[in-house]
Structure formats: C-alpha cells, structure tokens
Design a protein around this motif. Structure first.
Motif, PDB file in Angstrom:
ATOM      1  N   VAL A 107       0.831  -1.208   0.000  1.00 28.46           N
ATOM      2  CA  VAL A 107       0.000   0.000   0.000  1.00 28.46           C
ATOM      3  C   VAL A 107       0.864   1.257   0.000  1.00 28.46           C
ATOM      4  N   LYS A 108       1.843   1.316   0.891  1.00 30.13           N
ATOM      5  CA  LYS A 108       2.689   2.513   0.981  1.00 30.13           C
ATOM      6  C   LYS A 108       3.518   2.712  -0.286  1.00 30.13           C
ATOM      7  N   LEU A 109       4.056   1.629  -0.806  1.00 31.72           N
ATOM      8  CA  LEU A 109       4.880   1.707  -2.007  1.00 31.72           C
ATOM      9  C   LEU A 109       4.074   2.249  -3.183  1.00 31.72           C
ATOM     10  N   ALA A 110       2.873   1.711  -3.370  1.00 30.95           N
ATOM     11  CA  ALA A 110       2.033   2.157  -4.477  1.00 30.95           C
ATOM     12  C   ALA A 110       1.565   3.601  -4.284  1.00 30.95           C
ATOM     13  N   ALA A 111       1.328   3.996  -3.040  1.00 30.55           N
ATOM     14  CA  ALA A 111       0.874   5.360  -2.762  1.00 30.55           C
ATOM     15  C   ALA A 111       1.992   6.380  -2.953  1.00 30.55           C
ATOM     16  N   LEU A 112       3.209   6.014  -2.564  1.00 31.04           N
ATOM     17  CA  LEU A 112       4.330   6.954  -2.623  1.00 31.04           C
ATOM     18  C   LEU A 112       5.041   6.952  -3.976  1.00 31.04           C
ATOM     19  N   TYR A 113       4.983   5.825  -4.672  1.00 31.92           N
ATOM     20  CA  TYR A 113       5.675   5.689  -5.963  1.00 31.92           C
ATOM     21  C   TYR A 113       4.725   5.130  -7.028  1.00 31.92           C
ATOM     22  N   PRO A 114       3.609   5.812  -7.278  1.00 31.81           N
ATOM     23  CA  PRO A 114       2.605   5.268  -8.208  1.00 31.81           C
ATOM     24  C   PRO A 114       3.128   5.085  -9.625  1.00 31.81           C
ATOM     25  N   GLU A 115       4.148   5.863 -10.009  1.00 30.91           N
ATOM     26  CA  GLU A 115       4.695   5.756 -11.359  1.00 30.91           C
ATOM     27  C   GLU A 115       5.381   4.414 -11.613  1.00 30.91           C
ATOM     28  N   LEU A 116       5.680   3.685 -10.542  1.00 36.51           N
ATOM     29  CA  LEU A 116       6.370   2.397 -10.676  1.00 36.51           C
ATOM     30  C   LEU A 116       5.404   1.212 -10.694  1.00 36.51           C
ATOM     31  N   ILE A 117       4.144   1.461 -10.330  1.00 37.16           N
ATOM     32  CA  ILE A 117       3.205   0.375 -10.026  1.00 37.16           C
ATOM     33  C   ILE A 117       2.043   0.348 -11.020  1.00 37.16           C
ATOM     34  N   SER A 118       1.724  -0.852 -11.521  1.00 42.69           N
ATOM     35  CA  SER A 118       0.575  -0.968 -12.426  1.00 42.69           C
ATOM     36  C   SER A 118      -0.677  -1.466 -11.708  1.00 42.69           C
ATOM     37  N   CYS A 119      -0.507  -2.340 -10.693  1.00 38.87           N
ATOM     38  CA  CYS A 119      -1.624  -2.773  -9.851  1.00 38.87           C
ATOM     39  C   CYS A 119      -1.025  -3.413  -8.605  1.00 38.87           C
ATOM     40  N   ILE A 120      -1.867  -3.713  -7.629  1.00 42.29           N
ATOM     41  CA  ILE A 120      -1.382  -4.361  -6.411  1.00 42.29           C
ATOM     42  C   ILE A 120      -2.258  -5.558  -6.088  1.00 42.29           C
ATOM     43  N   TYR A 121      -1.611  -6.575  -5.490  1.00 42.36           N
ATOM     44  CA  TYR A 121      -2.321  -7.757  -4.995  1.00 42.36           C
ATOM     45  C   TYR A 121      -2.161  -7.769  -3.479  1.00 42.36           C
ATOM     46  N   LEU A 122      -3.273  -7.604  -2.770  1.00 42.81           N
ATOM     47  CA  LEU A 122      -3.280  -7.556  -1.315  1.00 42.81           C
ATOM     48  C   LEU A 122      -4.018  -8.768  -0.773  1.00 42.81           C
ATOM     49  N   ASP A 123      -3.382  -9.494   0.144  1.00 40.04           N
ATOM     50  CA  ASP A 123      -3.953 -10.737   0.662  1.00 40.04           C
ATOM     51  C   ASP A 123      -3.946 -10.686   2.184  1.00 40.04           C
ATOM     52  N   ALA A 124      -5.122 -10.548   2.789  1.00 45.25           N
ATOM     53  CA  ALA A 124      -5.257 -10.364   4.240  1.00 45.25           C
ATOM     54  C   ALA A 124      -4.304  -9.280   4.727  1.00 45.25           C
ATOM     55  N   PRO A 125      -4.351  -8.081   4.105  1.00 46.52           N
ATOM     56  CA  PRO A 125      -3.357  -7.053   4.401  1.00 46.52           C
ATOM     57  C   PRO A 125      -3.582  -6.361   5.747  1.00 46.52           C
ATOM     58  N   VAL A 126      -2.488  -6.059   6.427  1.00 50.87           N
ATOM     59  CA  VAL A 126      -2.539  -5.227   7.624  1.00 50.87           C
ATOM     60  C   VAL A 126      -2.709  -3.778   7.175  1.00 50.87           C
ATOM     61  N   VAL A 127      -3.741  -3.129   7.684  1.00 47.37           N
ATOM     62  CA  VAL A 127      -4.042  -1.742   7.331  1.00 47.37           C
ATOM     63  C   VAL A 127      -4.087  -0.855   8.569  1.00 47.37           C
ATOM     64  N   ASN A 128      -4.504  -1.438   9.678  1.00 44.19           N
ATOM     65  CA  ASN A 128      -4.812  -0.692  10.898  1.00 44.19           C
ATOM     66  C   ASN A 128      -4.013  -1.290  12.057  1.00 44.19           C
ATOM     67  N   GLU A 177      -6.429   8.146  -5.427  1.00 47.16           N
ATOM     68  CA  GLU A 177      -6.215   9.300  -6.305  1.00 47.16           C
ATOM     69  C   GLU A 177      -5.424   8.903  -7.547  1.00 47.16           C
ATOM     70  N   ASN A 178      -4.498   7.965  -7.375  1.00 44.30           N
ATOM     71  CA  ASN A 178      -3.675   7.516  -8.496  1.00 44.30           C
ATOM     72  C   ASN A 178      -4.294   6.352  -9.265  1.00 44.30           C
ATOM     73  N   LYS A 179      -5.505   5.947  -8.837  1.00 45.97           N
ATOM     74  CA  LYS A 179      -6.304   4.947  -9.567  1.00 45.97           C
ATOM     75  C   LYS A 179      -5.522   3.660  -9.850  1.00 45.97           C
ATOM     76  N   ILE A 180      -4.842   3.171  -8.815  1.00 47.01           N
ATOM     77  CA  ILE A 180      -4.082   1.929  -8.960  1.00 47.01           C
ATOM     78  C   ILE A 180      -5.012   0.755  -8.677  1.00 47.01           C
ATOM     79  N   PRO A 181      -5.290  -0.099  -9.667  1.00 45.64           N
ATOM     80  CA  PRO A 181      -6.215  -1.217  -9.461  1.00 45.64           C
ATOM     81  C   PRO A 181      -5.689  -2.195  -8.416  1.00 45.64           C
ATOM     82  N   ALA A 182      -6.616  -2.888  -7.758  1.00 44.43           N
ATOM     83  CA  ALA A 182      -6.215  -3.801  -6.683  1.00 44.43           C
ATOM     84  C   ALA A 182      -7.006  -5.098  -6.723  1.00 44.43           C
ATOM     85  N   LEU A 183      -6.296  -6.189  -6.495  1.00 43.20           N
ATOM     86  CA  LEU A 183      -6.904  -7.482  -6.190  1.00 43.20           C
ATOM     87  C   LEU A 183      -6.806  -7.645  -4.682  1.00 43.20           C
ATOM     88  N   LEU A 184      -7.943  -7.853  -4.014  1.00 45.66           N
ATOM     89  CA  LEU A 184      -7.992  -7.954  -2.560  1.00 45.66           C
ATOM     90  C   LEU A 184      -8.598  -9.299  -2.166  1.00 45.66           C
TER      91      LEU A 184
END
Length: 249
Positions: A107-128, A177-184
């Motif tokens: 999550v942080k990587l895609a948010a801070l460096y969106p130009e490097l990321i095409s989508c993210i796969y998150l599996d039982a991710p820690v958010v809180n 905001e950067n519209k990075i698609p996600a598989l959750l």
C-alpha cells in the motif's frame, strides 16, 4: 556479486542491493511484456500465484526488509530496487504482492511511488495497527506488550501509536487518487488480521472513489492459507489490471 540458485524449478539470482539480500527469479520463457512481481514480505510463503505468473513469463523478486512494519527506509529501498530491476531487465511495470504485513509495504509503495506500479495484490493485508498487531478489536494481538512494532517505529507508548499517522490507512487517499487497481483477498474468519478492521477500509475507499478493485472473501478461512484456490484466476486478474492501460507506467 550474484549467486545462481533455484526457486521451485525456476532459475534465480541472489545478490545484495543497497545493503540488503535480494533475489530475482526468471521465467523459463519471458513474456513479450514481462511484469516485475515483487513479494513485499514473507518470501516463499504461499507462492502459488507467483509461480503461476512465472509460468506466464513474468519475473519475481524480493528484497529483505529491516522490519515488517513498512518504515520509510524499507519503502524507499524497494522503490530503488524496482527502478533498478525494471531498467536492467527491461520489465514493463511492477506488481507488489502484499500478504499480511506485506500489505503495509504494498500500500505505501504504491501510494508513494505510483509511477512504478501498475496494480497491487493484497492478501489479508494489515491496514490498521490498532487491529494488528495490537489486537484492540476482534483479533488477537501478536505480542502482549506490542514491543515489536513500538521498537520498529521508535514509539514510546500506545498513545503515540494511536496518534501515529503513517499507517496504511493514512495512504488510502493517495492510492485511490492515483487509480491503482487492486486485487484484494481475505478470509472472513481471520483472527490475526480481521477483515472488517483492515481490508474493508481498502474495499470501501476504492468503491467510494470508483477505482477498479476485485474483492474475494473466502468463507470460513482464517489468516492462512493465503491465496485463492485457483492461482490461475488470481493471475488472470493481475494481468488484466496490470495491462488495462495502454500507457503502462
């Protein structure tokens, strides 16, 4: 200096990058547009989807973290690692795979460096962090005094952790905001990283912002096993999201 190795039958190279141990796994036959699949934590844990993507011609990589709580040094190192690998091996874009605490990095990587990321796969991710590792909701705490995360984040009290504004939760606006698609993917009976205290925040943020997300909740599943029963289905979604824009980042 690189050392040749083997990863589930695929050729790999182990080397050092920015002072940390790293590994790059090569497909037997690379795809015309080969993605960089970056496992962000727990290397070689539940690798079925990564193996399917390797079979499809994509590359897989990992770089060791200082700790598993997504501190800036590790995030910035990962960004440099992605830049190095994509340029050195002519890879088209990166897909972070974030399982459990690995979701923090993704999550942080895609948010801070969106130009490097095409989508993210998150599996039982820690958010809180109040949920995991602290266990202040419906889940189990990872350790009674929360010493691991307090030490990693250089915090002195639970009050400081409650006021900490560098959790994945705080990065969700940048992600959408950067519209990075996600598989959750998550289990509905997860007692380590409860979905309604973690992944649900991502699902709601994406749906409220109208950003592409594919959500898969596994009935009766606890924190493990990660992944979907059909790795090919997960790989299909990742490829669809990664290549949905003609101008790959």
């Amino acid at each position: 200096m690189m050392k040749n190795d083997d990863f589930h039958g695929f050729k790999s190279e182990i080397f050092e990058f920015d002072g940390q141990s790293a590994e790059l796994v090569f497909p037997d036959k690379r795809a015309e547009e080969s993605l960089l699949i970056l496992k962000t934590e727990y290397w070689n844990a539940f690798p079925e989807t990564e193996l399917e993507l390797l079979r499809r011609g994509h590359h897989l990589a990992f770089i060791k973290n200082i700790n598993r709580w997504g501190t800036k040094e590790d995030i910035d190192r990962k960004a440099g690692f992605i830049k190095f690998l994509t340029e050195e091996y002519n890879l088209c874009s990166c897909v972070p795979v974030g399982m459990s605490c690995g979701g923090i990095f993704a999550v942080k990587l895609a948010a801070l460096y969106p130009e490097l990321i095409s989508c993210i796969y998150l599996d039982a991710p820690v958010v809180n962090y109040m949920s995991c590792p602290c266990g202040f909701g419906n889940g189990n705490s990872l350790n009674a005094d929360n010493s691991e995360i307090m030490s990693a984040l250089s915090l002195g009290s639970i009050g400081e952790l409650m006021a900490y504004r560098d959790m994945p939760l705080d990065y969700l606006p940048r992600l959408t905001e950067n519209k990075i698609p996600a598989l959750l993917v998550a289990g509905d009976s997860d007692k380590t990283v409860p979905y309604d205290e973690n992944g649900l925040f991502i699902e709601r943020a994406y749906k409220n912002a109208g950003v592409d997300i594919s959500v898969h909740i596994k009935p009766g599943c606890d924190h493990h096993p990660h992944g979907l029963p059909e790795p090919s289905y997960a790989a299909d979604i990742i490829e669809k999201f990664a290549f949905m824009f003609s101008d790959l980042k």
